[in-house]
Enzyme design. Structure first.
Site, PDB file in Angstrom:
ATOM      1  N   HIS A   1      50.319  29.071  42.014  1.00 16.68           N
ATOM      2  CA  HIS A   1      49.619  30.346  42.223  1.00 16.68           C
ATOM      3  C   HIS A   1      50.557  31.431  42.743  1.00 16.68           C
ATOM      4  O   HIS A   1      50.104  32.424  43.321  1.00 16.68           O
ATOM      5  CB  HIS A   1      48.433  30.167  43.173  1.00 16.68           C
ATOM      6  CG  HIS A   1      47.469  29.115  42.742  1.00 16.68           C
ATOM      7  ND1 HIS A   1      46.674  29.244  41.628  1.00 16.68           N
ATOM      8  CD2 HIS A   1      47.199  27.886  43.270  1.00 16.68           C
ATOM      9  CE1 HIS A   1      45.944  28.155  41.489  1.00 16.68           C
ATOM     10  NE2 HIS A   1      46.246  27.318  42.464  1.00 16.68           N
TER      11      HIS A   1
ATOM     12  N   ARG B   1      50.068  46.126  50.799  1.00 12.39           N
ATOM     13  CA  ARG B   1      51.509  46.239  51.058  1.00 12.39           C
ATOM     14  C   ARG B   1      52.206  46.541  49.744  1.00 12.39           C
ATOM     15  O   ARG B   1      51.575  46.565  48.684  1.00 12.39           O
ATOM     16  CB  ARG B   1      52.045  44.922  51.619  1.00 12.39           C
ATOM     17  CG  ARG B   1      51.675  43.711  50.728  1.00 12.39           C
ATOM     18  CD  ARG B   1      52.338  42.443  51.146  1.00 12.39           C
ATOM     19  NE  ARG B   1      51.766  41.266  50.513  1.00 12.39           N
ATOM     20  CZ  ARG B   1      52.012  40.859  49.282  1.00 12.39           C
ATOM     21  NH1 ARG B   1      52.812  41.572  48.498  1.00 12.39           N
ATOM     22  NH2 ARG B   1      51.463  39.767  48.795  1.00 12.39           N
TER      23      ARG B   1
ATOM     24  N   GLY C   1      49.043  33.918  48.581  1.00 11.61           N
ATOM     25  CA  GLY C   1      50.269  33.228  48.217  1.00 11.61           C
ATOM     26  C   GLY C   1      50.053  31.820  47.719  1.00 11.61           C
ATOM     27  O   GLY C   1      50.976  31.002  47.732  1.00 11.61           O
ATOM     28  N   GLY C   2      48.817  31.489  47.300  1.00 10.76           N
ATOM     29  CA  GLY C   2      48.563  30.159  46.767  1.00 10.76           C
ATOM     30  C   GLY C   2      48.202  29.131  47.814  1.00 10.76           C
ATOM     31  O   GLY C   2      47.841  28.001  47.462  1.00 10.76           O
TER      32      GLY C   2
ATOM     33  N   GLU D   1      44.111  43.402  42.526  1.00 12.87           N
ATOM     34  CA  GLU D   1      44.337  42.330  41.553  1.00 12.87           C
ATOM     35  C   GLU D   1      43.034  41.942  40.871  1.00 12.87           C
ATOM     36  O   GLU D   1      41.989  41.814  41.521  1.00 12.87           O
ATOM     37  CB  GLU D   1      44.964  41.122  42.245  1.00 12.87           C
ATOM     38  CG  GLU D   1      46.275  41.466  42.959  1.00 12.87           C
ATOM     39  CD  GLU D   1      47.111  40.243  43.274  1.00 12.87           C
ATOM     40  OE1 GLU D   1      46.606  39.113  43.118  1.00 12.87           O
ATOM     41  OE2 GLU D   1      48.265  40.427  43.677  1.00 12.87           O
TER      42      GLU D   1
ATOM     43  N   HIS E   1      46.157  37.340  34.719  1.00 16.59           N
ATOM     44  CA  HIS E   1      46.222  37.961  36.047  1.00 16.59           C
ATOM     45  C   HIS E   1      46.826  39.344  35.858  1.00 16.59           C
ATOM     46  O   HIS E   1      48.016  39.486  35.620  1.00 16.59           O
ATOM     47  CB  HIS E   1      47.099  37.102  36.963  1.00 16.59           C
ATOM     48  CG  HIS E   1      47.123  37.569  38.382  1.00 16.59           C
ATOM     49  ND1 HIS E   1      46.906  36.727  39.448  1.00 16.59           N
ATOM     50  CD2 HIS E   1      47.337  38.793  38.927  1.00 16.59           C
ATOM     51  CE1 HIS E   1      46.991  37.408  40.573  1.00 16.59           C
ATOM     52  NE2 HIS E   1      47.258  38.669  40.277  1.00 16.59           N
TER      53      HIS E   1
ATOM     54  N   LYS F   1      38.962  37.918  52.568  1.00 19.36           N
ATOM     55  CA  LYS F   1      38.589  37.954  51.153  1.00 19.36           C
ATOM     56  C   LYS F   1      37.081  37.899  50.940  1.00 19.36           C
ATOM     57  O   LYS F   1      36.546  38.524  50.025  1.00 19.36           O
ATOM     58  CB  LYS F   1      39.284  36.809  50.411  1.00 19.36           C
ATOM     59  CG  LYS F   1      40.774  37.002  50.246  1.00 19.36           C
ATOM     60  CD  LYS F   1      41.370  35.869  49.414  1.00 19.36           C
ATOM     61  CE  LYS F   1      42.838  36.122  49.126  1.00 19.36           C
ATOM     62  NZ  LYS F   1      43.643  36.253  50.340  1.00 19.36           N
TER      63      LYS F   1
ATOM     64  N   LYS G   1      39.281  29.116  47.674  1.00 19.91           N
ATOM     65  CA  LYS G   1      40.364  29.945  48.196  1.00 19.91           C
ATOM     66  C   LYS G   1      40.230  30.111  49.701  1.00 19.91           C
ATOM     67  O   LYS G   1      39.114  30.105  50.240  1.00 19.91           O
ATOM     68  CB  LYS G   1      40.343  31.346  47.561  1.00 19.91           C
ATOM     69  CG  LYS G   1      40.577  31.374  46.070  1.00 19.91           C
ATOM     70  CD  LYS G   1      40.560  32.810  45.578  1.00 19.91           C
ATOM     71  CE  LYS G   1      40.777  32.885  44.085  1.00 19.91           C
ATOM     72  NZ  LYS G   1      40.749  34.287  43.613  1.00 19.91           N
TER      73      LYS G   1
END
Length: 647
Positions: A238, A295, A167-168, A278, A211, A119, A161
């Site tokens: 999340h 994906r 996936g939180g 996103e 979001h 990220k 993050k």
């Protein structure tokens, strides 16, 4: 065009494995499933043309075992691998291993996955590509001092993050400087455990933002398009639970702007296949890049509903080298679609995941509805995997029609044997913020705390009737009177008496008297009348338990008429039970150890969540049940502690 492969192995399980198998069959492909010991009788195994065991129940020994999956492909003669979502779907090393083994990986090139998988690096790359990003820190210096310096520069609140995951996991919100270091430590530890990489990034937290994500698709011939956006703001931990397309309030101009940014993001990494970019969208219609999921997404059906394209079939076609069969100008959005994720979890216990066995499963059906699942009645819901059971999707000409269709579908959906979030979803779809299209990422946390709903007098009366009335020829005769029943709901026990005169049953409890007439009782459906009004309810009974769905609420009762009263002082007596069905991943105390109140005794993991078990009193461990790696049931005994005051 002649396809380059005729068979595919689906490296996944559950709902998405079944979904991929259906799309592969539509393309004329032979389908190979893989399964762990926990999934030997699962729906995706039964649906495939062939199925191979790849390991034990734990994901690390099965669905995350790249070598076993590639070996299964070789043994089965599969020529391609579709990873679904989760597990190895965004693992660039796995994609490279597939290619090295001569298999077609139905997904993007490993180089693109690697670029977006980190990220921090992805944020830097997006800035270079002209994609808006939120102010933050994505550097290699991971020292606490550097994070403190950057936090002062960026300002609070901040979002921490995991750099290598999603996936939180490894996410924390920090509101002040004194919260920063503990949050960094816990987030890094969680990221290391979940992804094998404890590196973190930090960025401005946009509280109250939405979001919104954009579906992109690219082929090997240079075509990159977007298929509109989805609003996924309603999340807990999340993780999304309600998604819709198109996003409420997004104008055609904003859609075009976000779509252009998303296609630039995909093109910047040489993307091929299905992906999702996103964004966070604030109240001023400014949007900021969050991440790219390389994906197919869980929520892809809402995009399929409004565009008319089968995205999984497109994945296979593009993986076979075919060009996209449309251009950006060919894509139009028709109507509105909303998806709800039905999960095995307890919203009243902070959405704690649950495991168990499906006693009854009845999905909804009707116009504009689609239900994606991999459930079998009597099948086990394992603590080893994600808590999602099914996706319920409603499509309508308008958003309101889609909302009402989804509400009706959820009311019709019946699950017995384990707790689900069905009632929460029904309530969420009726909240003003959702009805008016104003939901933000604060939807769940900003609402009053979710609590279990106590059964109505009618629900208690109907439950008692269902325990004693068979509804057949052997029903009690007129004038029949039952001995008092004791029904347990949660922690409450209700004493109930029943009598029958003619076709009318009278139920008495807590100084209330309810009269019901049983009209029809079939498989999981009962129709009854009260004061002339006819109603219906869904139910299932197994052993001493009864699940009853009446209106917008579901209740689970237990007949404890002959059971000894439950002890209310277990915790103070040193009895320690598991809060969930799960796996005992670590033991911090053993028989004979002295412990202090609040000390960690063990860790139980269930459906990607970990629970630390604490000592309720000071004392000595008199007994410890289970060993590390063993499975425990909800309310199962873990420890017995002898109080320090006992001789």
């Amino acid at each position: 065009m002649r396809a380059r492969f005729a068979s595919v192995l689906i490296a996944n399980r559950g709902e998405i494995a079944c979904r991929v198998i259906r799309a592969a069959r539509a393309e004329g492909l032979r389908c190979v499933a893989v399964f762990s010991d926990a999934d030997a009788e699962a729906a995706h195994v039964r649906l495939a043309d062939a199925a191979l065991r790849i390991g034990s129940a734990a994901p690390a020994q099965s669905y995350l075992n790249a070598e076993a999956i590639i070996a299964a492909a070789a043994a089965s003669g599969a020529e391609a691998i579709h990873p679904g979502y989760g597990f190895l779907s965004e693992n660039a090393e796995f994609a490279e291993s597939c290619v090295a083994a001569g298999l077609v990986f139905v997904g993007p090139p490993p180089k693109a996955m690697r670029a977006m998988g980190d990220k921090s690096a992805a944020k830097r790359l997006m800035t270079q590509a002209g994609v808006p990003t939120a102010p933050g820190y994505h550097g290699d210096d991971q020292s606490p001092a550097r994070f403190v310096e950057e936090a002062r520069r960026i300002g609070f609140p901040l979002m921490i993050k995991a750099s290598a995951g999603g996936g939180g996991r490894g996410m924390r919100i920090v509101h002040a400087l004194d919260e920063l270091e503990p949050a960094l430590q816990s987030a890094s530890a969680e990221a290391k455990s979940a992804f094998g990489d404890g590196r973190l990034l930090m960025e401005r937290a946009l509280i109250g933002a939405r979001h919104v994500e954009v579906q992109v698709f690219a082929d090997e011939h240079g075509m990159v398009v977007h298929l509109g956006e989805r609003d996924c703001s309603i999340q807990r931990r999340h993780q999304k639970i309600i998604e819709e397309a198109p996003a409420p309030g997004v104008s055609p101009e904003l859609r075009a702007c976000m779509g252009a940014a998303a296609t630039r993001a995909a093109a910047a990494v040489g993307y091929v296949g299905a992906g999702t970019v996103e964004f966070l969208l604030d109240g001023r219609d400014e949007f900021f890049f969050l991440e790219m999921n390389t994906r197919i997404q869980v929520e892809h059906p809402v995009t399929e509903a409004v565009t008319g394209f089968d995205l999984v079939r497109l994945q296979f076609q593009v993986a076979a080298g075919a060009p996209l069969p449309f251009a950006q100008s060919d894509i139009t959005l028709g109507g509105h679609a909303i998806e709800a994720r039905l999960c095995a979890e307890d919203p009243a216990a902070d959405f704690r995941p649950v495991a168990g066995r499906l006693v009854a499963w009845r999905p909804a059906s009707g116009q504009g509805l689609r239900v994606d699942h991999g459930l079998i009645k009597g099948g086990a819901v394992s603590p080893y995997y994600d808590s999602m059971l099914a996706k319920i999707i409603a499509h309508g000409e308008s958003r309101e029609q889609a909302r009402l269709r989804l509400l009706a579908a959820l009311r019709e959906t019946f699950v017995a044997g384990l707790t689900t979030n069905r009632d929460y979803l029904i309530a969420a779809l009726q909240r003003a913020e959702f009805v008016e299209g104003r939901a933000t990422t604060a939807f769940v946390t900003g609402a009053p705390r979710v609590s279990s709903v106590k059964p109505s007098a009618e629900a208690i009366a109907l439950a008692a009737l269902l325990y004693v009335a068979s509804g057949g020829d052997d029903a009690p005769s007129p004038g029949w009177r039952a001995a008092p029943l004791r029904l347990q709901f949660g922690e409450e026990t209700i004493s109930v008496a029943l009598t029958r005169e003619g076709a009318v049953w009278t139920v008495t409890f807590d100084e209330q008297l309810i009269s019901l007439r049983l009209i029809e009782r079939g498989a999981h459906l009962v129709r009854f009348a009260r004061e002339g009004a006819v109603s219906a309810a869904r139910y299932a009974r197994w052993g001493d338990r009864l699940k009853l769905d009446l209106g917008d609420f579901g209740y689970e009762f237990r007949d404890v008429t002959y059971a000894p009263p439950r002890r209310e002082d277990e915790a103070t007596d040193g009895v320690v039970r598991s809060p969930v069905s799960g796996v005992l991943v670590s033991l911090d105390a053993r028989a004979g150890d002295s412990v202090r109140r609040g000390q960690s005794l063990a860790t139980v993991e269930a459906m990607k969540m970990r629970y630390t078990i604490l000592a309720p009193i000071d004392g000595e461990i008199a007994a410890a049940a289970g060993v590390s790696g063993s499975q425990v049931e909800a309310r199962g005994l873990l420890f017995q502690i002898r109080s320090s005051g006992e001789s």
